[in-house]
Design a protein around this motif. Structure first.
Motif, PDB file in Angstrom:
ATOM      1  N   GLY A 176      -5.285 -12.582  -2.522  1.00 43.38           N
ATOM      2  CA  GLY A 176      -5.270 -11.387  -3.360  1.00 43.38           C
ATOM      3  C   GLY A 176      -5.180 -10.117  -2.538  1.00 43.38           C
ATOM      4  N   ASP A 177      -5.960 -10.060  -1.456  1.00 46.56           N
ATOM      5  CA  ASP A 177      -5.915  -8.885  -0.584  1.00 46.56           C
ATOM      6  C   ASP A 177      -4.555  -8.753   0.090  1.00 46.56           C
ATOM      7  N   MET A 178      -3.975  -9.877   0.505  1.00 45.70           N
ATOM      8  CA  MET A 178      -2.667  -9.816   1.157  1.00 45.70           C
ATOM      9  C   MET A 178      -1.579  -9.372   0.181  1.00 45.70           C
ATOM     10  N   THR A 179      -1.686  -9.811  -1.053  1.00 45.79           N
ATOM     11  CA  THR A 179      -0.730  -9.347  -2.063  1.00 45.79           C
ATOM     12  C   THR A 179      -0.868  -7.847  -2.276  1.00 45.79           C
ATOM     13  N   ASP A 180      -2.118  -7.367  -2.361  1.00 46.19           N
ATOM     14  CA  ASP A 180      -2.347  -5.923  -2.499  1.00 46.19           C
ATOM     15  C   ASP A 180      -1.751  -5.159  -1.321  1.00 46.19           C
ATOM     16  N   LEU A 181      -1.950  -5.683  -0.106  1.00 49.05           N
ATOM     17  CA  LEU A 181      -1.435  -5.017   1.089  1.00 49.05           C
ATOM     18  C   LEU A 181       0.085  -4.882   1.018  1.00 49.05           C
ATOM     19  N   ARG A 182       0.754  -5.954   0.691  1.00 52.60           N
ATOM     20  CA  ARG A 182       2.218  -5.907   0.611  1.00 52.60           C
ATOM     21  C   ARG A 182       2.678  -4.922  -0.471  1.00 52.60           C
ATOM     22  N   GLU A 183       2.001  -4.939  -1.609  1.00 55.20           N
ATOM     23  CA  GLU A 183       2.375  -4.017  -2.683  1.00 55.20           C
ATOM     24  C   GLU A 183       2.127  -2.564  -2.279  1.00 55.20           C
TER      25      GLU A 183
END
Length: 386
Positions: A176-183
Motif C-alpha cells: 500500500g505504501d509503495m503504491t502511494d509512493l508511485r502515485e
C-alpha cells in the motif's frame, strides 16, 4: 542543496549555520530533514523514545539559515503529539520554509513541497521508514507519510542448527505504501520540472551498510519518475549511486543536530541501553563503539567521531541534465558545520569516507575533488563510475 538531519537547540541559534548560510541562500532550493519539534503545545507521544523538542525561539536558527524546504517525516516529528507537529509545520511555513512529509491527514502528508524558481518548478516529497508506531498519518488523523516494510529473519546456513547466530535480514515492502509512493511521484511529475524524493531510513547502529529496503525503495522512486533521492537518519554518511542516470544520496548524515543534555534524557527514559545491567550488556553488543552517548568536547553531538564528517549535496540542472556534487564539511565542538576543501586533510577525510561507503556496498561512483566552488565553498563532483 540538501543536508540530512538538522535541529537547532543552542544559546545562539542563529550561529548554527554561520559558515554555510551564504551558500544555502544562493540556491533555488535548500533542503533539510527537520529532526524534532518546535512547540509549546506538547503532549508526549506514548510511543516516543527520547523526545527531541525545543522552544520555538530556537527555530530562528533554521529560518536564518537559507534552508527553504524541510522534511517533517522522521522518527521525532510527532514526539510532542500531533498538535505540536502541526504547530512546528506552521512555524516553518510562517518563516518561509516549505514543508513536506507530515500534515493534518494522509493526503496532506503525502503532498509535495513545491518551489518555483527561475529555472523551473521543483517538487519535493518526503517519507519516513523509521518511526514509532502511531506516527503515521491516516485519512482522518494527522501524522507523517510512511514507506514501511516488514522485516524477515532467516539463518545464513540452512543445513544446520545454530541457536543464537545473527540472522540474515531481508524486508518485504508494504504494498500500500509503495503504491502511494508511485502515485505521489506521478502526480508531482505532472506539475514539476524536477521531482526529488526524500526518505528517513536505514540502520544507524553500523557504518556504511545499506538495507535492502533502502536500495529497493530508492530505485523504485527513480523508476516512478523521481529525478533524485535523498536519504537520512543514519547519523553517519552513506554511499552515493546513480541509477538510471539519477543520483541517489543514500545517507546525508546529520548537519547541525543539537542534542543538549541527551545522556540525562536517555537515563530518565531507560532508552538505548540505559537501564539495568542486562540492557546495558545488550546495548554494548548492539552498538559497540557507535553507541549514542556523551562525547568529550562535543556537548551537543553525542555520536561517534565519524559523525563529525558531514556535508551537503549539490544538484544542478541545465540542458536537460541533472548534475551532482558534494560539499564536504566538518563539525567542531560548537556543532556548526564548517566547509572544508577536499584538498585539505579534513576535507580529504570526508571524501575518503564517502569512497569507503561506496566501496563497502559496491556502488560504482567517482569523486572529482574540488571540481568547482559555490560562494567560496569547494564542491566535489559526483559522477557514475564503471
Amino acid at each position: 542543496m540538501a543536508v540530512g538531519d538538522v535541529f537547532v537547540h543552542r544559546e545562539e541559534p542563529q550561529e548554527a549555520f554561520q559558515h554555510v548560510d551564504r551558500a544555502f541562500r544562493s540556491a533555488d532550493v535548500a533542503f533539510a530533514n527537520l529532526e524534532g519539534v518546535y512547540s509549546k503545545t506538547l503532549e508526549r507521544a506514548p510511543s516516543a523514545g527520547v523526545p527531541v523538542i525545543a522552544d520555538p525561539v530556537h527555530a530562528s536558527g533554521i529560518a536564518a539559515s537559507g534552508i527553504n524546504v524541510a522534511s517533517l517525516a522522521n522518527n521525532h516529528s510527532l514526539d510532542g503529539g500531533t498538535l505540536a507537529m502541526l504547530e512546528t509545520r506552521s512555524l516553518m511555513q510562517a518563516n518561509g520554509v516549505a514543508t513536506a512529509g507530515a500534515g493534518e491527514d494522509s493526503a496532506a502528508a503525502r503532498a509535495p513541497a513545491v518551489i518555483d524558481t527561475d529555472r523551473g518548478r521543483v517538487a519535493i516529497l518526503a517519507y519516513a521508514s523509521v518511526f514509532p508506531c502511531g506516527y503515521e498519518a491516516r485519512p482522518g488523523a494527522p501524522g507523517l507519510a510512511p514507506v514501511r516494510a516488514h522485516t524477515l529473519y532467516s539463518p545464513w546456513e540452512t543445513n544446520e542448527w545454530n541457536p543464537g547466530l545473527m540472522p540474515r535480514v531481508t524486508t518485504v515492502p508494504d504494498e500500500g505504501d509503495m503504491t502511494d509512493l508511485r502515485e505521489d511521484i506521478a502526480r508531482a511529475r505532472e506539475q514539476a520540472d524536477l521531482v526529488i524524493a526524500s526518505f528517513h531510513w536505514g540502520d544507524f547502529t553500523r557504518p556504511f551498510v545499506l538495507t535492502d529496503h533502502e536500495t529497493r525503495t530508492a530505485r523504485a522512486a527513480v523508476d516512478a519518475g523521481a529525478d533524485a533521492v535523498l536519504g537520512h537518519h543514519h547519523h553517519l554518511l552513506r554511499g552515493i549511486e546513480f541509477y538510471g542516470g539519477k543520483p541517489i544520496f543514500y545517507g546525508l548524515g546529520h548537519f547541525a543536530f543539537d542534542l543538549p543534555g541527551l545522556e540525562e534524557r536517555l537515563q530518565k527514559s531507560a532508552y538505548l541501553g540505559r537501564g539495568d545491567a542486562r540492557l546495558r550488556r545488550e546495548s554494548a553488543r548492539r552498538f559497540g563503539e557507535y553507541k549514542i552517548g556523551a562525547r568529550d568536547g562535543y556537548p551537543l553531538l553525542p555520536f561517534h567521531a565519524d559523525g563529525r564528517l558531514t556535508g551537503f549535496a549539490v544538484l544542478s540542472y541545465g540542458d536537460g541534465v541533472l548534475r551532482a556534487g558534494f560539499a564536504p564539511c566538518v563539525l567542531g565542538p560548537d556543532n556548526s558545520p564548517r566547509p572544508v576543501a577536499a584538498s585539505t586533510p579534513e576535507g580529504k577525510e570526508v571524501v575518503d569516507y564517502l569512497e569507503r561507503a561506496c566501496a563497502f556496498e559496491g556502488l560504482p561512483t567517482r569523486f572529482e575533488r574540488d571540481a568547482f566552488a559555490i560562494e567560496g565553498v569547494a564542491v566535489t563532483a559526483v559522477t557514475p563510475g564503471s
